[in-house]
Design a protein around this motif. Structure first.
Motif, PDB file in Angstrom:
ATOM      1  N   LYS A 262       0.807  -1.186   0.087  1.00 57.24           N
ATOM      2  CA  LYS A 262      -0.112  -0.035   0.069  1.00 57.24           C
ATOM      3  C   LYS A 262       0.790   1.278   0.029  1.00 57.24           C
ATOM      4  O   LYS A 262       0.645   2.163  -0.562  1.00 57.24           O
ATOM      5  N   THR A 263       2.059   1.215   0.843  1.00 55.10           N
ATOM      6  CA  THR A 263       2.813   2.383   0.718  1.00 55.10           C
ATOM      7  C   THR A 263       3.476   2.491  -0.646  1.00 55.10           C
ATOM      8  O   THR A 263       3.619   3.834  -1.176  1.00 55.10           O
ATOM      9  N   VAL A 264       3.986   1.334  -1.058  1.00 47.60           N
ATOM     10  CA  VAL A 264       4.603   1.569  -2.636  1.00 47.60           C
ATOM     11  C   VAL A 264       3.493   2.211  -3.588  1.00 47.60           C
ATOM     12  O   VAL A 264       3.725   3.188  -4.455  1.00 47.60           O
ATOM     13  N   MET A 265       2.234   1.676  -3.565  1.00 45.20           N
ATOM     14  CA  MET A 265       1.047   2.210  -4.267  1.00 45.20           C
ATOM     15  C   MET A 265       0.718   3.713  -4.150  1.00 45.20           C
ATOM     16  O   MET A 265       0.590   4.351  -5.037  1.00 45.20           O
ATOM     17  N   ALA A 266       0.677   4.082  -2.724  1.00 45.23           N
ATOM     18  CA  ALA A 266       0.559   5.697  -2.705  1.00 45.23           C
ATOM     19  C   ALA A 266       1.700   6.240  -2.907  1.00 45.23           C
ATOM     20  O   ALA A 266       1.497   7.490  -3.680  1.00 45.23           O
ATOM     21  N   VAL A 267       2.864   6.029  -2.703  1.00 50.20           N
ATOM     22  CA  VAL A 267       4.084   6.975  -3.303  1.00 50.20           C
ATOM     23  C   VAL A 267       4.269   6.841  -4.658  1.00 50.20           C
ATOM     24  O   VAL A 267       4.404   7.987  -5.398  1.00 50.20           O
ATOM     25  N   SER A 268       4.279   5.898  -5.370  1.00 55.77           N
ATOM     26  CA  SER A 268       4.145   5.755  -6.795  1.00 55.77           C
ATOM     27  C   SER A 268       2.938   6.626  -7.538  1.00 55.77           C
ATOM     28  O   SER A 268       3.257   7.280  -8.597  1.00 55.77           O
ATOM     29  N   GLY A 269       1.918   6.436  -6.893  1.00 53.33           N
ATOM     30  CA  GLY A 269       0.596   7.159  -7.461  1.00 53.33           C
ATOM     31  C   GLY A 269       0.653   8.641  -7.246  1.00 53.33           C
ATOM     32  O   GLY A 269       0.557   9.419  -8.047  1.00 53.33           O
ATOM     33  N   LEU A 270       1.448   9.260  -6.070  1.00 60.07           N
ATOM     34  CA  LEU A 270       1.954  10.600  -5.973  1.00 60.07           C
ATOM     35  C   LEU A 270       2.862  11.125  -6.764  1.00 60.07           C
ATOM     36  O   LEU A 270       2.884  12.266  -7.406  1.00 60.07           O
ATOM     37  N   VAL A 271       3.783  10.236  -7.252  1.00 52.71           N
ATOM     38  CA  VAL A 271       4.704  10.755  -8.289  1.00 52.71           C
ATOM     39  C   VAL A 271       4.145  10.885  -9.421  1.00 52.71           C
ATOM     40  O   VAL A 271       4.330  11.838 -10.237  1.00 52.71           O
TER      41      VAL A 271
ATOM     42  N   ALA B  82     -10.950   8.239 -21.183  1.00 57.24           N
ATOM     43  CA  ALA B  82      -9.710   7.913 -20.248  1.00 57.24           C
ATOM     44  C   ALA B  82      -9.510   8.802 -19.124  1.00 57.24           C
ATOM     45  O   ALA B  82      -9.130   8.757 -17.941  1.00 57.24           O
ATOM     46  N   MET B  83      -9.710  10.280 -19.603  1.00 55.72           N
ATOM     47  CA  MET B  83      -9.686  11.329 -18.715  1.00 55.72           C
ATOM     48  C   MET B  83     -10.665  11.410 -17.533  1.00 55.72           C
ATOM     49  O   MET B  83     -10.452  11.844 -16.355  1.00 55.72           O
ATOM     50  N   LEU B  84     -11.945  10.887 -17.989  1.00 49.74           N
ATOM     51  CA  LEU B  84     -12.930  10.770 -17.012  1.00 49.74           C
ATOM     52  C   LEU B  84     -12.681   9.708 -15.886  1.00 49.74           C
ATOM     53  O   LEU B  84     -12.613   9.858 -14.637  1.00 49.74           O
ATOM     54  N   ALA B  85     -12.237   8.560 -16.347  1.00 50.70           N
ATOM     55  CA  ALA B  85     -11.519   7.520 -15.667  1.00 50.70           C
ATOM     56  C   ALA B  85     -10.481   8.027 -14.576  1.00 50.70           C
ATOM     57  O   ALA B  85     -10.355   7.694 -13.454  1.00 50.70           O
ATOM     58  N   LEU B  86      -9.576   8.714 -15.393  1.00 47.19           N
ATOM     59  CA  LEU B  86      -8.421   9.622 -14.521  1.00 47.19           C
ATOM     60  C   LEU B  86      -8.943  10.250 -13.370  1.00 47.19           C
ATOM     61  O   LEU B  86      -8.459   9.986 -12.379  1.00 47.19           O
ATOM     62  N   GLY B  87     -10.235  10.989 -13.621  1.00 44.31           N
ATOM     63  CA  GLY B  87     -10.519  11.844 -12.359  1.00 44.31           C
ATOM     64  C   GLY B  87     -10.975  11.105 -11.450  1.00 44.31           C
ATOM     65  O   GLY B  87     -10.883  11.392 -10.124  1.00 44.31           O
ATOM     66  N   LEU B  88     -11.766   9.989 -11.700  1.00 42.13           N
ATOM     67  CA  LEU B  88     -12.429   9.148 -10.641  1.00 42.13           C
ATOM     68  C   LEU B  88     -11.259   8.476  -9.786  1.00 42.13           C
ATOM     69  O   LEU B  88     -11.220   8.173  -8.688  1.00 42.13           O
ATOM     70  N   HIS B  89     -10.057   8.079 -10.677  1.00 40.47           N
ATOM     71  CA  HIS B  89      -8.884   7.427  -9.906  1.00 40.47           C
ATOM     72  C   HIS B  89      -8.593   8.289  -9.045  1.00 40.47           C
ATOM     73  O   HIS B  89      -7.825   7.988  -8.089  1.00 40.47           O
ATOM     74  N   ILE B  90      -8.147   9.682  -9.441  1.00 40.40           N
ATOM     75  CA  ILE B  90      -7.514  10.498  -8.587  1.00 40.40           C
ATOM     76  C   ILE B  90      -8.415  10.491  -7.225  1.00 40.40           C
ATOM     77  O   ILE B  90      -7.704  11.047  -6.315  1.00 40.40           O
ATOM     78  N   ARG B  91      -9.570  10.944  -7.676  1.00 38.11           N
ATOM     79  CA  ARG B  91     -10.470  11.081  -6.680  1.00 38.11           C
ATOM     80  C   ARG B  91     -10.392  10.290  -5.054  1.00 38.11           C
ATOM     81  O   ARG B  91     -10.404  10.671  -4.236  1.00 38.11           O
TER      82      ARG B  91
ATOM     83  N   PHE C 125      -6.143   9.813  -4.242  1.00 35.74           N
ATOM     84  CA  PHE C 125      -5.403  10.808  -3.450  1.00 35.74           C
ATOM     85  C   PHE C 125      -5.826  10.583  -1.831  1.00 35.74           C
ATOM     86  O   PHE C 125      -4.618  10.668  -0.967  1.00 35.74           O
ATOM     87  N   TRP C 126      -7.045  10.350  -1.563  1.00 36.58           N
ATOM     88  CA  TRP C 126      -7.559  10.500  -0.307  1.00 36.58           C
ATOM     89  C   TRP C 126      -7.070   8.956   0.380  1.00 36.58           C
ATOM     90  O   TRP C 126      -6.450   9.019   1.413  1.00 36.58           O
ATOM     91  N   SER C 127      -6.957   7.815  -0.319  1.00 39.62           N
ATOM     92  CA  SER C 127      -6.370   6.845  -0.031  1.00 39.62           C
ATOM     93  C   SER C 127      -4.978   6.757   0.418  1.00 39.62           C
ATOM     94  O   SER C 127      -4.419   6.047   1.276  1.00 39.62           O
ATOM     95  N   ALA C 128      -4.302   7.531  -0.657  1.00 39.93           N
ATOM     96  CA  ALA C 128      -2.544   7.642  -0.381  1.00 39.93           C
ATOM     97  C   ALA C 128      -2.141   8.289   0.867  1.00 39.93           C
ATOM     98  O   ALA C 128      -1.372   7.972   1.706  1.00 39.93           O
ATOM     99  N   ALA C 129      -3.117   9.443   1.213  1.00 36.69           N
ATOM    100  CA  ALA C 129      -3.025  10.174   2.369  1.00 36.69           C
ATOM    101  C   ALA C 129      -3.181   9.376   3.754  1.00 36.69           C
ATOM    102  O   ALA C 129      -2.453   9.403   4.491  1.00 36.69           O
ATOM    103  N   GLN C 130      -4.120   8.491   3.512  1.00 35.00           N
ATOM    104  CA  GLN C 130      -4.485   7.599   4.777  1.00 35.00           C
ATOM    105  C   GLN C 130      -3.252   6.640   4.677  1.00 35.00           C
ATOM    106  O   GLN C 130      -2.720   6.335   6.071  1.00 35.00           O
ATOM    107  N   THR C 131      -2.958   6.011   3.772  1.00 36.19           N
ATOM    108  CA  THR C 131      -1.705   5.025   4.020  1.00 36.19           C
ATOM    109  C   THR C 131      -0.375   5.623   4.630  1.00 36.19           C
ATOM    110  O   THR C 131       0.145   5.009   5.059  1.00 36.19           O
TER     111      THR C 131
END
Length: 223
Positions: A13-22, A165-174, A177-183
Motif C-alpha cells: 500500500k505504501t509503494v502504491m501510495a508513493v508511486s501514485g503521488l509521483v 480515459a480522462m474521466l476514468a483518471l478523474g475518478l481514480h485521482i478522486r 489521493f485520499w487513500s494515499a493520504a491515509q496510507t
C-alpha cells in the motif's frame, strides 16, 4: 528488509501510495504543458523541443526527458503490480462475497480497479499515437507535436478514447489521493474533510484541463 516490507500489505500500500503521488505530480505538469496548445503551434512546438533540452549543457540532449520517462515507467509498474497483488490477496482472504456490502466502498473499489485497467490501455494507445506515431491518424510528423495533436483530435474515436480515459483518471485521482493520504499517515478525523476536498478539486482540475485540449480542437479554437 526490502523483501519483508514488500511482502506485507502495508508495504504494498505504501509503494502504491508513493508511486501514485509521483504520477500525480507528473500529471499536473503534463496538463499545464498541454494547455500551451491554446497559444499556437509555435509556442506548443517550442515547449515540446524545450523538454528535450532541459538540463543542458550539464545533461545531454534528451537525457533529462529519458530520466523522467524511466521514473514514470518504474512508478507505473510499481503501482500496477502492488494494486494487482493487493487485489488478489483481498480475494483470497474472502473467497465468498459478503452478505452485506458497504455500497460506497464497493463502488470505490470497482472504480479503482476498472479505472486502472482503462488507464493502462490508454497509456499504450497514447504512446503509440503521439510518441511513436504507430497508430496515428494521417501522417505523423516528427518534431511537430501541435499538428499531431490536432490530427488525433480531428477524429471522433481519438476524442472518445481520450475523454473516456480522462474521466476514468478523474475518478481514480478522486479516490486514490485520499487513500494515499491515509496510507502515508496524513489522514485524521480533523483532516479527512480537507483531504477529500483537495482530492475532489485535483480530480476536477486535471480532468477539465486534459479534456480542454480535444474540446479546443473539436470547437475549432485549436486548429
Amino acid at each position: 528488509m526490502a523483501r519483508t516490507v514488500w511482502d506485507s500489505s502495508v508495504g504494498k500500500k505504501t509503494v502504491m501510495a508513493v508511486s501514485g503521488l509521483v504520477m500525480l505530480l507528473y500529471l499536473v505538469a503534463h496538463m499545464i504543458g498541454n494547455l500551451k496548445i491554446y497559444f499556437g503551434a509555435g509556442e506548443f512546438d517550442h515547449y515540446a523541443h524545450w523538454l528535450r533540452t532541459v538540463g543542458e549543457p550539464f545533461m545531454h540532449y534528451e537525457w533529462t526527458l529519458w530520466l523522467i520517462r524511466v521514473v514514470l515507467v518504474v512508478a507505473v509498474v510499481a503501482h500496477a503490480t502492488s494494486a494487482y497483488q493487493l487485489s488478489r490477496r483481498d480475494i483470497r482472504a474472502r473467497p465468498s462475497k459478503y452478505v452485506h456490502r458497504k455500497r460506497g466502498a464497493s463502488y470505490a473499489t470497482r472504480t479503482m480497479r476498472w479505472g486502472g485497467i482503462i488507464l493502462g490501455l490508454f497509456i499504450v494507445w497514447h504512446l503509440l499515437d503521439l510518441t511513436t506515431g504507430t497508430v496515428h491518424p494521417g501522417g505523423f510528423q516528427e518534431g511537430h507535436p501541435y499538428q499531431n495533436v490536432v490530427d488525433t483530435f480531428s477524429t471522433w474515436y481519438g476524442d472518445v478514447v481520450y475523454i473516456v480515459a480522462m474521466l476514468a483518471l478523474g475518478l481514480h485521482i478522486r479516490h486514490g489521493f485520499w487513500s494515499a493520504a491515509q496510507t502515508l499517515g496524513a489522514g485524521s478525523r480533523t483532516r479527512d474533510r480537507a483531504l477529500k476536498t483537495v482530492a475532489n478539486v485535483l480530480a476536477l482540475l486535471l480532468t477539465a484541463g486534459f479534456i480542454a485540449v480535444p474540446v479546443g480542437v473539436m470547437t475549432g479554437v485549436v486548429s
